[in-house]
Design an enzyme around this catalytic site. Structure first.
Site, mmCIF file in Angstrom:
data_model
loop_
_atom_site.group_PDB
_atom_site.id
_atom_site.type_symbol
_atom_site.label_atom_id
_atom_site.label_comp_id
_atom_site.label_asym_id
_atom_site.label_seq_id
_atom_site.Cartn_x
_atom_site.Cartn_y
_atom_site.Cartn_z
ATOM 1 N N GLY A 59 -26.778 15.295 17.669
ATOM 2 C CA GLY A 59 -25.914 16.460 17.828
ATOM 3 C C GLY A 59 -24.453 16.051 17.957
ATOM 4 N N ASN A 89 -33.319 6.089 33.253
ATOM 5 C CA ASN A 89 -34.181 5.201 32.472
ATOM 6 C C ASN A 89 -33.264 4.142 31.881
ATOM 7 O OD1 ASN A 89 -35.393 3.921 30.151
ATOM 8 N ND2 ASN A 89 -36.963 5.512 30.140
ATOM 9 N N LYS A 146 -33.647 1.830 29.808
ATOM 10 C CA LYS A 146 -33.718 1.562 28.367
ATOM 11 C C LYS A 146 -32.981 2.632 27.563
ATOM 12 C CE LYS A 146 -37.634 -0.288 26.594
ATOM 13 N NZ LYS A 146 -38.976 -0.395 25.978
ATOM 14 N N LYS A 153 -24.848 10.702 37.016
ATOM 15 C CA LYS A 153 -23.653 11.188 36.330
ATOM 16 C C LYS A 153 -23.891 11.052 34.818
ATOM 17 C CE LYS A 153 -20.833 8.374 38.663
ATOM 18 N NZ LYS A 153 -19.591 7.787 39.248
ATOM 19 N N GLU A 177 -21.689 10.318 26.703
ATOM 20 C CA GLU A 177 -20.352 10.320 26.122
ATOM 21 C C GLU A 177 -19.499 9.160 26.612
ATOM 22 O OE1 GLU A 177 -19.408 14.992 25.619
ATOM 23 O OE2 GLU A 177 -19.909 14.335 27.622
#
Ligand code: FES
Ligand code: FES
Lengths: 163, 734
Positions: free
Chosen positions: B244, B621, B623, B691, B695
């Site tokens: 996206g 996570n 990974k 957090k 991005e």
């Protein structure tokens, strides 16, 4: 027209304008092969035709009479994954997953090319290519991953190659 | 319902006990086997029997009006079901919950705008028929040249009002050292690999839309508004989304077109944009001009900071790139001015693309800081250290977690920053000039509303439901991990159901808030389940110990399934912003490092390695978080070196609207990349303590590359991307 798709004989009467990609996806419902650009620019549509990797969007279905076509679905299903598919899961060689079937088919085809001794742009000794990371990246650069999971894709392919 | 507004820091106790040991672990993706086997259905796939194909006719002029459409030739083609135009519900562009485009008009705002629809039995027929539709225009002169358009200071666009603190001009006049530089950044395509696609069908009054969309809760309302129907009549599905990057946060023309077409032909209809259509019908990141002014004393202590920019938008859209968003909390300095001016232009819409603001704003400020450090004779990290604020220097609010200094230190150590030559152009290996650069990374953290439902079933399995999307972000997996940790279940005992607006509303995937908010809502729902389990165990909720599907309390152990039996437990959790969110300044942080080699002969730049250390709160996570951060770093690399959508100023067309000429990174561009985390759970961010991740990676990574190019060559380029032609004339003699 007759094709062998993932080991089974299949028949179709495709529109002469239809790409192999669209026939696989829309006619045979093999939607594992993806369309990212329809112009041979992204590799999402990579399938193996008679063992060689090609962009299915760049070839018309009517050109493939009697060809042996292997798509991601033929490589392995979700409960019987091919070693390359397993390696992509283990190394997280994807994010959104949209480029992934193409990456995996391309990687399988690519390893076969290396096994046959085909050199690439970055091969030092043209008579005996050695598959290091630079070679993997070079040979896989026809497969875009906008999520940019390239480092883990290389990890997955290296592992399968070394196994 | 367990409803926690962030009025104060909050952390579910069961996440601390972490008995299952699942959350944060680098486990494989929940949906991985489906993705690698091609079985995961994206929007265009697995359509119902009898689905018709939609092709979109797009505007061949850059500004003006449609005066007539001649569809006779198209309609006469065998296999064509309908040609649709002039429907008052047809939007002129993308809409979202904040702003709708012009509906049903004949006005052309940009080249490539969708104006008519062809529905046909097959894709081939639809495509050919679309070419046979003749459109008549009243063409008007357009504003296509960014250098020529008028700049408005007084506008109301965007969520970031101008900031003026102190007297910037006076502070700059008094400063011992002043740096004043203007940067330009290019048009940036989100270019998700899956083109925007939608499948729509009606069952009576009820519309279902399967769409490649990041925020389906918002899309539901937007589609209903566009069609003029009640929201309850629309259901949006997005089980898998092929990327996206901001480009799928709103509702594109094609989604509404598919719904209209499906209604008009009385059959399911599907559409996928062609790659070139995505360049025009999907928003891009605005190009910008950014003037950075920094005034400091000889020791590098900043007293004045100005970040003033121009960003672009067309007449039919309301977004404005919040360029200085990441600069606001970054460095100290009393006098501050942050402003983004608007220039109206007749090009496709600009909009939010991965880290709107930070991706390009921190890019300019971090290149400026590098140059300032050089002028002062300071190490770039030292300059940043001297200006590390203790409170938000713009809002005065307290920070929650901020480990920026630790990120610099750990990054420098791991990268080998001490081996950097401080004199540019002094390291050479044959043809190659070698350099190192660094930059800070920062991305604001948002606390948002989200709900989730968790059901503990009679078989002892748990199901988590929310209308979140997984756009490659790992949503499926981290939701399963959260629920597993809370309820003491292995990942194999959890089902995740997302991507359907019939499920409890989440915030969707955008602004990097999806992971924290969705996992928080799921954890809160589990807290209610724990309360009920405690009742059934006759124990206090805090005394429960849950692991591998069994509960222990007061010396008794019972399988979860036995406690549930014929009374499954259904619970809802809700998280929302509150007083703590208001009172604090929150962001994810990081330090980015890059080493480049620049050919002294050709100017070719090869990035040899990149390394980042990041502070993202709780790692859900390891990974998937790392993968996403690395992906962001690659975006920064490509943004700095190759990505550049070029407009033909004569007609408002893109010169390079596809992957053949718009160069995203390929594997051969991408070096070894390391990403490390400094984990400090942020209890003020949301109850999951996480957090934003998705991005952050792009913030600062491009600047690190450009700073490394300077360190390698002694050349500073202010006009992105740094292509060979810009470098070549300034390179030192071979
Ligand atoms: S879809 Fe075939 S290369 Fe992109
Ligand atoms: S995984 Fe998203 S494009 Fe590769």
């Amino acid at each position: 027209m007759r094709f062998t798709i993932n080991g089974s004989k299949r028949e179709a009467d495709p529109d002469i304008r239809a790409s192999l990609l669209d026939v696989l996806r829309e006619e045979f419902a093999l939607t594992g092969t993806k369309k990212g650009c329809d112009h041979g620019q992204c590799g999402a549509c990579t399938v193996l035709v008679n063992g060689r990797r090609i962009n299915a969007c760049l070839t018309l279905a009517v050109m493939h009479q009697d060809d042996d076509i292997l798509t991601i679905e033929g490589l392995g299903s979700s409960d019987t994954l091919h070693p390359m598919q397993q390696a992509f899961v283990r190394h997280d060689g994807y994010q959104c997953g949209y480029c992934t079937p193409g990456q995996i088919c391309s990687a399988v085809g690519m390893l076969d090319e290396v096994a046959k001794g085909w050199p690439s742009h970055v091969t030092d000794d043209l008579s005996a290519p050695v598959l290091n990371d630079a070679e993997i990246s070079e040979r896989m650069s026809g497969n875009l991953c906008r999520c940019s999971a390239y480092p883990t894709i290389v990890d997955a392919i290296r592992e399968v190659h070394e196994a | 319902m367990s409803d926690v507004a962030m009025d104060a820091p909050y952390r579910p106790a069961a996440l601390d006990r972490a008995e299952q040991g699942l959350l944060g672990k680098p486990i494989d993706r929940y949906e991985g086997p489906l993705k690698v086997s091609g079985a995961a259905p994206y929007a265009f796939e697995q359509a119902p029997e009898g689905t018709a194909y939609l092709a979109i006719v797009t505007a061949a002029i850059g500004r003006g009006r449609v005066t007539g459409i001649d569809a006779a030739a198209a309609e006469a083609m065998p296999g064509v079901l309908k040609v649709i135009h002039g429907d008052p519900r047809m939007p002129a562009g993308e809409g979202n919950s904040r702003a709708m485009p012009t509906m049903g008009g004949d006005e052309i705002f940009h080249y490539g705008q969708g104006i008519a629809l062809v529905v046909a039995e097959t894709q081939e027929v639809a495509r050919e028929a679309a070419r046979r539709v003749t459109v008549h225009y009243d063409e008007q002169p357009g504003r296509f040249d960014a250098a020529e358009v008028e700049v408005q200071q007084d506008h109301k666009l965007g969520f970031l009002p101008p900031v003026n603190r102190g007297d910037l001009d006076a502070a700059l006049a008094q400063a011992e050292v002043v740096l004043d530089r203007t940067f330009t950044t290019p048009i940036h395509f989100p270019a998700a690999l899956e083109p925007h696609a939608t499948l729509a069908w009606w069952e009576g009054e009820q519309l279902t839309v399967r769409s490649s969309n990041q925020v389906i809760g918002g899309a539901k309302g937007t589609i209903a508004t566009a069609l003029g129907i009640d929201k309850d009549r629309v259901r949006v599905l997005a089980p898998y989304v092929g990327g996206g990057f901001g480009g799928k946060t709103g509702v594109g023309q094609e989604a509404v077109f598919a719904a209209i077409a499906a209604e008009r032909v009385g059959r399911p209809v599907k559409v996928a944009l062609t790659r070139r259509q995505t360049a025009y019908m999907v928003h891009h990141r605005s190009p910008t001009t950014q003037r950075l002014r920094i005034g400091c004393d000889r020791d590098g202590r900043i007293g004045a900071m100005g970040h003033e920019s121009v960003a672009y938008q067309n007449d039919d859209s309301a977004f404005l790139e919040p360029v200085p968003f990441g600069t606001l909390p970054l460095y100290a300095g009393e006098a501050r001015r942050f402003r983004t001016d608007l220039a109206r232009i007749d090009l496709p819409a600009t909009g939010a693309v991965r880290a709107p603001g930070e991706a390009i704003g921190t890019f300019a400020v971090e290149c400026a800081m590098d140059e300032l450090a050089e002028q002062l004779g300071l190490d770039p990290i030292e300059l940043r250290r001297r200006n590390e604020p203790t409170r938000d220097p713009t809002s005065g609010k307290r920070f929650t977690t901020r480990r920026l200094l630790d990120c610099y230190d750990e990054g420098a150590r791991r990268f080998g920053w001490d081996k950097r030559e401080s004199t540019p152009g002094s390291r050479r290996e044959g043809e190659w000039l070698i350099g190192m650069g660094m930059a800070a990374a920062l991305r604001g953290n948002f606390t948002v509303n989200a709900e989730a439902e968790v059901i503990l079933g009679a078989d002892g399995r748990a199901t988590v439901k929310t209308d979140m999307t997984d756009i490659g972000t790992g949503t499926y997996t981290i939701l399963a991990q959260t629920v597993g940790e809370m309820l003491g279940l292995p990942i194999s005992a959890i089902d995740v159901v997302i991507g359907d607006t019939d499920l409890p509303p989440s915030a969707g995937s955008g602004g990097s808030f999806g992971a924290g908010s969705a996992c928080a809502a799921a954890a809160l729902a589990c807290e209610d389940i724990l309360t009920e389990l405690a009742l059934r165990m006759n124990a206090a909720a805090d005394d429960l110990r849950l692991k591998d599907g069994a509960v222990t309390a007061g010396g008794r152990t019972s399988p979860l399934a036995d406690l549930v039996r014929d009374r499954p437990i259904t619970a809802r959790g809700k998280t929302s912003p509150g007083k703590e969110s208001q009172a604090t300044s929150q962001a994810s942080h990081g330090a980015q490092f890059a080493e480049v080699a620049v050919s002294a002969i050709t100017g070719e730049v090869r990035v040899r390695r990149m390394l980042g250390v990041f502070d993202i709160g709780r790692v859900l996570n390891e990974k998937t978080a790392r993968n996403q951060i690395v992906g962001g770093m690659v975006w920064g690399l490509a943004y700095a070196l190759t990505e550049d959508a070029v407009v033909d100023p004569r007609n408002g067309r893109f010169v390079n609207p596809d992957f053949g000429e718009y160069h995203v990174a390929v594997s051969a561009d991408v070096p070894r990349i390391e990403a490390h985390f400094i984990e400090e759970i942020d209890d003020s961010a949301n109850p999951a303590g996480a957090k934003g991740v998705g991005e952050l990676g792009i913030a600062g990574s491009g600047a690190a590359v450009v700073n490394a190019i300077h360190n390698a060559t002694g050349v500073r380029i202010y006009d992105m991307p740094v292509t060979l032609d810009k470098l070549l004339s300034s390179l030192p003699p071979v």
